[in-house]
Structure formats: C-alpha cells, structure tokens
Scaffold this motif. Structure first.
Motif, PDB file in Angstrom:
ATOM      1  N   ALA A   1       0.861  -1.263   0.023  1.00 26.70           N
ATOM      2  CA  ALA A   1       0.125   0.174   0.059  1.00 26.70           C
ATOM      3  C   ALA A   1       0.834   1.358   0.022  1.00 26.70           C
ATOM      4  CB  ALA A   1      -1.037   0.138   1.202  1.00 26.70           C
ATOM      5  N   VAL A   2       1.900   1.091   0.662  1.00 28.18           N
ATOM      6  CA  VAL A   2       2.892   2.451   0.764  1.00 28.18           C
ATOM      7  C   VAL A   2       3.551   2.471  -0.519  1.00 28.18           C
ATOM      8  CG1 VAL A   2       5.110   3.300   1.937  1.00 28.18           C
ATOM      9  CG2 VAL A   2       3.175   2.255   3.353  1.00 28.18           C
ATOM     10  N   GLU A   3       3.892   1.277  -1.051  1.00 26.22           N
ATOM     11  CA  GLU A   3       4.842   1.262  -2.492  1.00 26.22           C
ATOM     12  C   GLU A   3       3.902   1.775  -3.273  1.00 26.22           C
ATOM     13  OE1 GLU A   3       6.961  -1.976  -5.130  1.00 26.22           O
ATOM     14  OE2 GLU A   3       5.846  -2.612  -3.273  1.00 26.22           O
ATOM     15  N   HIS A   4       2.513   1.609  -3.472  1.00 27.45           N
ATOM     16  CA  HIS A   4       1.679   2.280  -4.271  1.00 27.45           C
ATOM     17  C   HIS A   4       1.621   3.597  -4.596  1.00 27.45           C
ATOM     18  CE1 HIS A   4      -2.423   2.137  -6.509  1.00 27.45           C
ATOM     19  NE2 HIS A   4      -2.682   3.545  -5.982  1.00 27.45           N
ATOM     20  N   ILE A   5       1.951   4.304  -3.534  1.00 37.05           N
ATOM     21  CA  ILE A   5       2.415   5.759  -3.674  1.00 37.05           C
ATOM     22  C   ILE A   5       3.347   6.005  -4.499  1.00 37.05           C
ATOM     23  CG2 ILE A   5       2.542   7.784  -2.273  1.00 37.05           C
ATOM     24  CD1 ILE A   5       1.360   6.617   0.089  1.00 37.05           C
ATOM     25  N   GLY A   6       4.494   5.466  -4.439  1.00 35.51           N
ATOM     26  CA  GLY A   6       5.545   5.413  -5.283  1.00 35.51           C
ATOM     27  C   GLY A   6       5.339   5.094  -6.667  1.00 35.51           C
ATOM     28  N   ASP A   7       4.666   3.843  -6.813  1.00 37.12           N
ATOM     29  CA  ASP A   7       4.082   3.729  -8.408  1.00 37.12           C
ATOM     30  C   ASP A   7       3.502   4.698  -9.064  1.00 37.12           C
ATOM     31  OD1 ASP A   7       5.393   1.380  -7.846  1.00 37.12           O
ATOM     32  OD2 ASP A   7       3.534   0.146  -7.162  1.00 37.12           O
ATOM     33  N   MET A   8       2.456   5.491  -8.298  1.00 35.25           N
ATOM     34  CA  MET A   8       1.597   6.668  -8.833  1.00 35.25           C
ATOM     35  C   MET A   8       2.552   7.847  -9.194  1.00 35.25           C
ATOM     36  SD  MET A   8      -1.463   5.638  -9.283  1.00 35.25           S
ATOM     37  CE  MET A   8      -0.609   3.809  -9.636  1.00 35.25           C
ATOM     38  N   VAL A   9       3.455   8.069  -8.247  1.00 31.48           N
ATOM     39  CA  VAL A   9       4.256   9.188  -8.516  1.00 31.48           C
ATOM     40  C   VAL A   9       5.197   8.680  -9.815  1.00 31.48           C
ATOM     41  CG1 VAL A   9       6.557  10.397  -7.806  1.00 31.48           C
ATOM     42  CG2 VAL A   9       4.442  10.006  -6.120  1.00 31.48           C
ATOM     43  N   ALA A  10       5.583   7.526 -10.040  1.00 30.32           N
ATOM     44  CA  ALA A  10       6.555   7.132 -10.982  1.00 30.32           C
ATOM     45  C   ALA A  10       5.891   7.296 -12.230  1.00 30.32           C
ATOM     46  CB  ALA A  10       7.108   5.694 -10.759  1.00 30.32           C
ATOM     47  N   ILE A  11       4.819   6.954 -12.435  1.00 30.07           N
ATOM     48  CA  ILE A  11       3.812   6.856 -13.890  1.00 30.07           C
ATOM     49  C   ILE A  11       3.465   8.321 -13.950  1.00 30.07           C
ATOM     50  CG2 ILE A  11       1.617   6.203 -12.809  1.00 30.07           C
ATOM     51  CD1 ILE A  11       2.997   4.986 -16.205  1.00 30.07           C
ATOM     52  N   GLY A  12       3.285   9.098 -13.006  1.00 26.91           N
ATOM     53  CA  GLY A  12       3.185  10.358 -13.106  1.00 26.91           C
ATOM     54  C   GLY A  12       4.350  11.382 -13.598  1.00 26.91           C
ATOM     55  N   SER A  13       5.384  10.845 -13.501  1.00 24.28           N
ATOM     56  CA  SER A  13       6.547  11.523 -13.864  1.00 24.28           C
ATOM     57  C   SER A  13       6.822  11.279 -15.071  1.00 24.28           C
ATOM     58  CB  SER A  13       7.900  11.395 -12.949  1.00 24.28           C
ATOM     59  OG  SER A  13       8.074   9.859 -13.098  1.00 24.28           O
ATOM     60  N   VAL A  14       6.315   9.942 -15.677  1.00 26.32           N
ATOM     61  CA  VAL A  14       6.610   9.590 -17.085  1.00 26.32           C
ATOM     62  C   VAL A  14       5.415  10.457 -17.974  1.00 26.32           C
ATOM     63  CG1 VAL A  14       6.260   7.681 -18.565  1.00 26.32           C
ATOM     64  CG2 VAL A  14       7.517   7.496 -16.559  1.00 26.32           C
TER      65      VAL A  14
END
Length: 410
Positions: free
Chosen positions: A236-249
């Motif tokens: 669930a915490v990692e999910h935040i990082g995933d959303m930031v990563a795809i958002g930066s792309v």
C-alpha cells in the motif's frame, strides 16, 4: 492535443500495443502463481479483471496494468502450507479490504498520518524481510532440492544460466529487451531444459485446448486473516511510489487527479476480486511503467486491451499447463535475483530516508523487524499465530509508535 491524438489512433495499433504491454508483464505475472502453487490461468484471469476494476474506479485516467504482487509470495507460501488455499484467499480478500480502508482514510485525512504510522524506518526493513525470508526457497529450487527428476549438477547449470541471461538483459539490454529480463531468463532456461530432456509434457498432452480456469472460492478463518492483513502495509505504501513514478513519465499528478484515494481503492478492490476467484493479489507493474516510458504509450486504453487479452488467454488451458512444465531450477535461478532485489528495494527505502540507522531508536526498530521476520520468531499458537512478515510489520509499527522520538544530531 494528446487526447485528440489518442482518439485518432487505429484499433489495430491499440490492440498491438496492448498485447505488447501484456507481453512485458507476462513473465512476472505468471511467476507468482508458479512459485506459490496457485493456477497461472487463474492469475491471468484475475490480472485482467483486476486491471478492469482499477480502470473502472479511476475512470480510465492512469496508464497502468495490475498483476500478481511479489510482496505476497512468502506470505502466500506460508499461509497455503498452514491453512490451505481457500483460507489463504480469505486472508487475501481481507488484505484487499485494508487497502480500501486506507484509501478512505486518505480521502478523509490526507497522507500525512500514513507517513507517521509507516515511516521509512518501518517500511524499509519490512520490505527487506519480504525478500530475504524467501532466500532459502530460492536456493533450494535452484539446487534441484524441489525437483524429483533433476540432479544437483543439471539443476545448477539450468538455474545459473537462467540467472545469467536475466541479469545480462536487465543490465545490458536495450529497448524492449531490457523490459523483459525475467521472460528472457525463463525462455533460455526452458530451451536448455528441453535439450537436456528434463521437461515433462504430460500435463500439456492431457489438458484440453479450452477450459474454465480452476477457480478457488475463499473461506474465512481468523488465523489466516490475521496472518495476511499486515502484509498489505508495504504494498500500500509502495503504491504511492508507483503513482508518482507513472506520473513523472506522463507529466500528470495522479495523486490529485483521479486522487490517491481512488487509485488505492482501485488497487484494493482489484486484490479482493482476485482473491474471490483464487488468484494472487494485484499491484501496479513497474515493468509496464518502463514500457510506457519507452514507447510513450500514455493512453489507458492500451492497458484495458491488455487486460482483455489476459482474460481470453486464461481460458486456453494448454497455455496454463505449458507454464507448469517449467522446471523448478529455472524458476529458482531467477528467484535468487528477484528476492534479493526486493530486499534491495527495502534497503533503498532506508537510504533515501537519510536517517541515522545507528541512532538507538532506529537501531532497535530495524534490528527487531529483521530478526523477528527472518529468524522465524512467532507469538501465540493455534488459530492466533503471528510470524514472518506479519509479525515483523506489527512489531515495527508498535515500536515506532511507542519509542520516544529523539534528536539525532549528536
């Protein structure tokens, strides 16, 4: 302009790009059920359905594909051994509902409380435990201990060759090849196993071409639920990082629109729906984020097409049977890298936090999480046994909550 361009895209291009996204995710997607004893065909089906659920919740606004989560491999293996597949699915459904609860708390209170409850000093070592607790499993598979018809020498040759190809593609690969190192390692190892004559095709011959996947309905037992719920914390915490990563792309802020609460809700519902059918929990796939980066395929329609293709393939039972013929040492070689890399993700979480790990408070929290989680400590007995990742996560949260904050400038 981008929206207008996406409207003009032809369906052949959308279908082809969607199929490519599924190909990128395929190796990791089927790896989890193959390692945990679940049905790969069910995992394909639940990855497709989970992705469609996510896009339904987020109004088709985030170009991500959801599939089998590595974070749950060790807990699923432990839970299946202790409670059986059906009870494990009940625990996984509950874990999905934890995501849902977190999503609603984020909607009402924002994310500050989440970072206070789960700082890097807790999340980092918990992720390390998830990877390192599996190390003996990877080694036993790589050395042929779990294979009846493959000796030590052949097993080491197969596992190390598969590992070598995987790491060469991961480090030196270019373009699409760099996105499919797991697939490359499995295919190479499988071809070698064919040459060596250690692949048994009996399941493929006996399987029908088309059939309904072997769905497993969940059953609910407190022990399995308590065992599985804490595991949901790290993804669930990692999910935040995933959303930031795809958002930066894509240069969009998905934490604001559609909102972190909606993406978490989509992920949680996808995991619960997967467990309803007997599939592993779903998570957003970083491999697919890499493919989006490479191909600039920002249209969420590609992911919906990939999900539909996954659902269709789930009913091709010869494919599921073929996947189950992959020799254990081939999977074991790749697991040695995979589980180590999970531990490194946890280590990186600690490093990026920039806190002193030798400060007494942090030293106590990290040390006890690692030793309790990896060493096999357990509390309780019978229906209420806490051990492994779940115990490590709860101990970390409790210590972080109770121990006084200290000034670490000395």
């Amino acid at each position: 302009m981008r929206e207008a361009a996406s409207q003009a895209e032809s369906w052949p291009k959308i279908i082809l790009t969607g199929a490519q996204m599924l190909f990128v995710a395929f190796g990791a997607l089927v790896l989890v059920p193959l390692l945990t004893g679940l049905d790969p065909s069910v995992a394909l089906f639940t990855a497709g359905v989970g992705t469609l659920v996510f896009h339904g919740v987020t109004a088709q606004s985030v170009p991500v594909f959801l599939a089998s989560s590595f974070a749950f491999i060790a807990p699923i293996q432990g839970s299946v051994a202790s409670f059986g597949v059906s009870a494990t699915m009940g625990g996984l459904m509950a874990a999905g509902l934890v995501y849902v609860a977190i999503s609603q708390a984020v909607r009402l209170k924002g994310t500050a409380w989440l970072h206070r409850l789960l700082p890097a000093v807790v999340v980092g070592p918990v992720i390390m435990v998830i990877g390192l607790a599996l190390a003996p499993v990877a080694v036993s598979m790589a050395t042929g201990e779990t294979s009846d018809n493959i000796g030590y020498g052949a097993a080491i040759f197969l596992s190390m060759t598969s590992l070598l190809v995987t790491l060469v593609l991961a480090v030196f690969g270019r373009g699409l090849l760099r996105l499919v190192p797991i697939m490359g390692g499995i295919v190479t190892g499988y071809c070698l196993a064919l040459v060596m004559g250690v692949v048994d095709f009996t399941p493929v011959r006996e399987a029908a071409w088309l059939s309904i996947p072997s769905f497993t309905a969940p059953s609910f037992h407190w022990a399995a639920i308590l065992f599985m719920i804490p595991v949901a914390i790290a993804p669930a915490v990692e999910h935040i990082g995933d959303m930031v990563a795809i958002g930066s792309v894509t240069r969009k802020n998905y934490l604001e629109k559609p909102g972190l609460h909606r993406t978490l809700l989509g992920d949680g519902l996808a995991t619960s729906v997967a467990a309803l059918f007997g599939g592993p929990p779903n998570t957003t796939y970083s491999e697919v984020t890499g493919a989006v980066t490479l191909t600039r395929a920002f249209n969420p329609k590609y992911m919906i097409v990939a999900a539909i293709i996954a659902i269709v393939l789930a009913f091709v039972s010869k494919l599921g049977a073929l996947l189950q013929t992959i020799p254990g040492p081939v999977m074991g070689g790749i697991m040695t890298l995979l589980f180590g890399s999970i531990a490194v993700v946890g280590m990186n979480t600690l490093v990026r936090a920039g806190q002193s790990l030798t400060a007494p408070r942090n030293l106590v929290v990290v040390s006890l999480i690692l030793v309790f989680g990896i060493g096999g400590m357990q509390f309780g007995g019978g229906q209420f046994t806490l051990q492994g990742v779940s115990l490590a996560a709860l101990v970390g949260i409790a210590l972080n909550w109770v121990l006084p904050r200290e000034q670490e400038g000395e």
